[in-house]
Design an enzyme around this catalytic site. Structure first.
Site, mmCIF file in Angstrom:
data_model
loop_
_atom_site.group_PDB
_atom_site.id
_atom_site.type_symbol
_atom_site.label_atom_id
_atom_site.label_comp_id
_atom_site.label_asym_id
_atom_site.label_seq_id
_atom_site.Cartn_x
_atom_site.Cartn_y
_atom_site.Cartn_z
ATOM 1 N N SER A 121 2.287 0.466 1.632
ATOM 2 C CA SER A 121 2.232 1.726 1.723
ATOM 3 C C SER A 121 2.772 2.565 0.560
ATOM 4 C CB SER A 121 2.704 2.125 3.260
ATOM 5 O OG SER A 121 2.503 3.528 3.528
ATOM 6 N N GLU A 122 2.206 3.573 0.202
ATOM 7 C CA GLU A 122 2.733 4.288 -0.943
ATOM 8 C C GLU A 122 4.095 4.812 -1.085
ATOM 9 O OE1 GLU A 122 -0.948 7.130 -0.066
ATOM 10 O OE2 GLU A 122 -0.414 5.205 0.275
#
Length: 216
Positions: A50-51
């Protein structure tokens, strides 16, 4: 008249998960793509990213077991698998931009037949832009897949000859997973991978309004 049933959101997420190979590093975009985490086949190791700075996410937590200090980029609580980690988002974007992700699964407003992606703004006055990490993912991941409904609420196809919304990236989308069919975007245009039972390729072409080549 053909009779067919759309894939539910979970059925669509399961369909995407089927195609993710063992050992892949995968980013799941905000919205529908986050559901894919709940449908990774048993025994298959997929490292979810997840960024906002998480690697090694598991499925959604059970109700009552949420930890809001551990969330994905869409602010949803997630779980962390053994060996998982969280870190600064600058390191996370370094992974995205450095070509270290095998696949990203993103939502979209429009995808062109050759794989151009429009997913951050409709360009309408007053529309809230939502760039997030989409541009970095679309050009940084080795493959970009899109997961979306095939048609808008007004019945227009989101698969188009040319995107009319502001572009996220050019010719980046390899596959589009929809509630009615899975298609490949190629330099020659759309190619059918599979469709829901009862939906013919000709009927799908009529819905999209563009040619769809037979499966390879």
């Amino acid at each position: 008249m053909s009779s067919y049933q759309k894939r539910s959101k979970d059925e669509l997420a399961r369909r995407v998960a089927q195609d993710i190979p063992d050992g892949a590093y995968v980013n799941l975009g905000i919205g529908q793509p986050t559901l894919v985490a709940n449908h990774i086949p048993a025994g298959r190791e997929v490292i979810l990213h997840s960024e906002n700075g998480v690697l090694g996410m598991g499925p959604a937590p059970a109700e009552g077991a949420e930890d809001y200090d551990l969330i994905n980029a869409g602010k949803q609580p997630v779980t962390l698998l053994p060996g998982g980690a969280y870190f600064h988002h600058a390191d996370s974007f370094g992974m995205m931009r450095g070509g270290h992700l095998d696949i990203c699964v993103l939502g979209a407003f429009q995808v062109s037949t050759t794989g151009d992606l429009a997913n951050w703004s409709t360009g309408e006055p007053g529309a809230i832009p939502a760039v997030g990490g989409a541009m970095d993912l679309a050009v940084g991941a080795r493959q970009t897949w899109v997961m979306m409904d095939l048609l808008t609420k007004q019945g227009a196809s989101k698969l188009v000859a040319e995107c009319s919304y502001p572009l996220t990236a050019l010719a980046c989308v390899k596959r589009v997973y929809t509630d009615l069919a899975t298609l490949a975007c190629t330099p020659q245009g759309l190619r059918l991978i599979d469709a829901v039972e009862g939906l013919s390729r000709e009927a799908l072409e009529a819905l999209i309004g563009l040619p769809v080549a037979a499966p390879a």
